[in-house]
Design a protein around this motif. Sequence first.
Motif, PDB file in Angstrom:
ATOM      1  N   VAL A   1     -66.261  70.990   5.736  1.00 57.60           N
ATOM      2  CA  VAL A   1     -65.471  70.184   6.639  1.00 57.60           C
ATOM      3  C   VAL A   1     -64.389  71.032   7.293  1.00 57.60           C
ATOM      4  CG1 VAL A   1     -63.878  68.232   6.775  1.00 57.60           C
ATOM      5  CG2 VAL A   1     -65.971  68.026   5.453  1.00 57.60           C
ATOM      6  N   GLN A   2     -63.769  71.901   6.494  1.00 54.51           N
ATOM      7  CA  GLN A   2     -62.726  72.766   7.037  1.00 54.51           C
ATOM      8  C   GLN A   2     -63.304  73.749   8.055  1.00 54.51           C
ATOM      9  OE1 GLN A   2     -61.130  74.352   3.407  1.00 54.51           O
ATOM     10  NE2 GLN A   2     -59.502  72.833   3.312  1.00 54.51           N
ATOM     11  N   HIS A   3     -64.507  74.256   7.788  1.00 53.89           N
ATOM     12  CA  HIS A   3     -65.139  75.178   8.734  1.00 53.89           C
ATOM     13  C   HIS A   3     -65.374  74.483  10.069  1.00 53.89           C
ATOM     14  CE1 HIS A   3     -67.077  77.836   5.383  1.00 53.89           C
ATOM     15  NE2 HIS A   3     -65.786  77.710   5.243  1.00 53.89           N
ATOM     16  N   VAL A   4     -65.881  73.265  10.007  1.00 55.86           N
ATOM     17  CA  VAL A   4     -66.162  72.511  11.233  1.00 55.86           C
ATOM     18  C   VAL A   4     -64.871  72.255  11.995  1.00 55.86           C
ATOM     19  CG1 VAL A   4     -67.000  70.315  12.143  1.00 55.86           C
ATOM     20  CG2 VAL A   4     -68.291  71.493  10.355  1.00 55.86           C
ATOM     21  N   ALA A   5     -63.824  71.832  11.290  1.00 50.20           N
ATOM     22  CA  ALA A   5     -62.542  71.564  11.949  1.00 50.20           C
ATOM     23  C   ALA A   5     -62.004  72.828  12.610  1.00 50.20           C
ATOM     24  CB  ALA A   5     -61.531  71.018  10.934  1.00 50.20           C
ATOM     25  N   PHE A   6     -62.087  73.956  11.928  1.00 47.22           N
ATOM     26  CA  PHE A   6     -61.632  75.224  12.502  1.00 47.22           C
ATOM     27  C   PHE A   6     -62.432  75.579  13.750  1.00 47.22           C
ATOM     28  CE2 PHE A   6     -62.986  79.681  12.800  1.00 47.22           C
ATOM     29  CZ  PHE A   6     -61.842  80.210  13.373  1.00 47.22           C
ATOM     30  N   LEU A   7     -63.756  75.476  13.649  1.00 45.14           N
ATOM     31  CA  LEU A   7     -64.595  75.840  14.788  1.00 45.14           C
ATOM     32  C   LEU A   7     -64.379  74.900  15.971  1.00 45.14           C
ATOM     33  CD1 LEU A   7     -67.818  76.785  12.829  1.00 45.14           C
ATOM     34  CD2 LEU A   7     -66.242  78.356  13.994  1.00 45.14           C
ATOM     35  N   GLU A   8     -64.212  73.618  15.703  1.00 47.14           N
ATOM     36  CA  GLU A   8     -63.927  72.678  16.790  1.00 47.14           C
ATOM     37  C   GLU A   8     -62.606  73.021  17.469  1.00 47.14           C
ATOM     38  OE1 GLU A   8     -64.166  68.867  14.868  1.00 47.14           O
ATOM     39  OE2 GLU A   8     -66.325  68.673  15.315  1.00 47.14           O
ATOM     40  N   ALA A   9     -61.575  73.348  16.679  1.00 44.26           N
ATOM     41  CA  ALA A   9     -60.280  73.718  17.250  1.00 44.26           C
ATOM     42  C   ALA A   9     -60.388  75.002  18.061  1.00 44.26           C
ATOM     43  CB  ALA A   9     -59.235  73.868  16.139  1.00 44.26           C
TER      44      ALA A   9
ATOM     45  N   ARG B   1     -57.064  90.547  17.804  1.00 44.86           N
ATOM     46  CA  ARG B   1     -55.806  90.140  18.423  1.00 44.86           C
ATOM     47  C   ARG B   1     -55.674  88.614  18.537  1.00 44.86           C
ATOM     48  NH1 ARG B   1     -57.121  95.006  20.255  1.00 44.86           N
ATOM     49  NH2 ARG B   1     -55.539  96.552  20.681  1.00 44.86           N
ATOM     50  N   THR B   2     -56.399  87.889  17.705  1.00 44.14           N
ATOM     51  CA  THR B   2     -56.380  86.434  17.827  1.00 44.14           C
ATOM     52  C   THR B   2     -55.600  85.738  16.725  1.00 44.14           C
ATOM     53  OG1 THR B   2     -58.468  86.203  16.634  1.00 44.14           O
ATOM     54  CG2 THR B   2     -58.601  86.427  19.037  1.00 44.14           C
ATOM     55  N   GLY B   3     -54.976  86.502  15.845  1.00 43.80           N
ATOM     56  CA  GLY B   3     -54.096  85.930  14.826  1.00 43.80           C
ATOM     57  C   GLY B   3     -54.745  84.902  13.925  1.00 43.80           C
ATOM     58  N   ASP B   4     -54.406  83.639  14.166  1.00 45.81           N
ATOM     59  CA  ASP B   4     -54.888  82.558  13.313  1.00 45.81           C
ATOM     60  C   ASP B   4     -56.408  82.446  13.328  1.00 45.81           C
ATOM     61  OD1 ASP B   4     -52.302  81.958  12.625  1.00 45.81           O
ATOM     62  OD2 ASP B   4     -52.125  80.238  13.978  1.00 45.81           O
ATOM     63  N   VAL B   5     -57.022  82.714  14.463  1.00 46.34           N
ATOM     64  CA  VAL B   5     -58.486  82.627  14.546  1.00 46.34           C
ATOM     65  C   VAL B   5     -59.112  83.689  13.652  1.00 46.34           C
ATOM     66  CG1 VAL B   5     -60.499  82.840  16.055  1.00 46.34           C
ATOM     67  CG2 VAL B   5     -58.457  81.617  16.852  1.00 46.34           C
ATOM     68  N   LEU B   6     -58.588  84.904  13.698  1.00 45.05           N
ATOM     69  CA  LEU B   6     -59.095  85.972  12.829  1.00 45.05           C
ATOM     70  C   LEU B   6     -58.912  85.601  11.362  1.00 45.05           C
ATOM     71  CD1 LEU B   6     -60.244  88.784  12.261  1.00 45.05           C
ATOM     72  CD2 LEU B   6     -57.913  89.672  12.479  1.00 45.05           C
ATOM     73  N   GLN B   7     -57.742  85.102  11.004  1.00 51.86           N
ATOM     74  CA  GLN B   7     -57.493  84.725   9.616  1.00 51.86           C
ATOM     75  C   GLN B   7     -58.476  83.659   9.159  1.00 51.86           C
ATOM     76  OE1 GLN B   7     -53.492  83.547   8.648  1.00 51.86           O
ATOM     77  NE2 GLN B   7     -54.106  82.658   6.707  1.00 51.86           N
ATOM     78  N   ALA B   8     -58.676  82.639   9.963  1.00 55.36           N
ATOM     79  CA  ALA B   8     -59.604  81.558   9.593  1.00 55.36           C
ATOM     80  C   ALA B   8     -61.030  82.082   9.504  1.00 55.36           C
ATOM     81  CB  ALA B   8     -59.506  80.419  10.600  1.00 55.36           C
ATOM     82  N   ALA B   9     -61.431  82.928  10.448  1.00 53.61           N
ATOM     83  CA  ALA B   9     -62.787  83.480  10.429  1.00 53.61           C
ATOM     84  C   ALA B   9     -63.005  84.314   9.172  1.00 53.61           C
ATOM     85  CB  ALA B   9     -63.041  84.308  11.685  1.00 53.61           C
ATOM     86  N   LEU B  10     -62.010  85.086   8.776  1.00 48.43           N
ATOM     87  CA  LEU B  10     -62.148  85.897   7.558  1.00 48.43           C
ATOM     88  C   LEU B  10     -62.192  85.014   6.311  1.00 48.43           C
ATOM     89  CD1 LEU B  10     -59.859  88.922   8.448  1.00 48.43           C
ATOM     90  CD2 LEU B  10     -62.364  88.844   8.393  1.00 48.43           C
ATOM     91  N   GLN B  11     -61.470  83.911   6.329  1.00 44.35           N
ATOM     92  CA  GLN B  11     -61.533  82.985   5.195  1.00 44.35           C
ATOM     93  C   GLN B  11     -62.924  82.356   5.102  1.00 44.35           C
ATOM     94  OE1 GLN B  11     -58.159  80.569   6.275  1.00 44.35           O
ATOM     95  NE2 GLN B  11     -56.809  81.641   4.850  1.00 44.35           N
ATOM     96  N   ILE B  12     -63.485  81.976   6.245  1.00 40.83           N
ATOM     97  CA  ILE B  12     -64.839  81.425   6.244  1.00 40.83           C
ATOM     98  C   ILE B  12     -65.827  82.482   5.779  1.00 40.83           C
ATOM     99  CG2 ILE B  12     -66.693  80.514   7.694  1.00 40.83           C
ATOM    100  CD1 ILE B  12     -64.482  79.203   9.430  1.00 40.83           C
TER     101      ILE B  12
END
Length: 113
Positions: free
Chosen positions: A1-9, A74-85
Motif C-alpha cells: 500500500v505504501q509503495h502504491v501511495a508513493f508511486l501515485e504521489a 537529485r530528487t531527494g524524497d523520491v530517491l529516499q522512497a525508491a531506495l526504501q522500496i
Amino acid sequence: VQHVAFLEAAIRGAGGTPRTYDPATTFDFTGGRGSGTGPFAAATRDLAFLLAVTQAVEDTGVRAYKGQAGNLLRTGDVLQAALQIHAVEARHAAKIRRLRRATGAPDTVRFSG
C-alpha cells in the motif's frame, strides 16, 4: 500500500495522473490477456512454479529500482522512497529464495520460451 501511495504521489508530482484499477478483477495474473490461460497459469496450482515466478518478479523489481537510482540522485524524497522500496523488494527476493531452497529448488530461475 505504501509503495502504491508513493508511486501515485510521484506520478502526480511529475504532472501525471495515476491510473486506478482493481487488479483482482481487471488484471490477468496468468499473463493470458484476460483468458486466464497465459504462461503463468500453472502458478495457481503448482507451488514450485509460483515460487519461481515470484522470485523472477521480485528480482525484476530489485533491478528496476536499482537501475533508476542514478537518475534520482537529485530528487531527494523520491530517491529516499525508491531506495526504501528497493530494500523491501530485496527482502522479498531473499525470502522467496529461502522458501525455494527449503523445497530443494535451485537459487536461479530459468524460463524457456
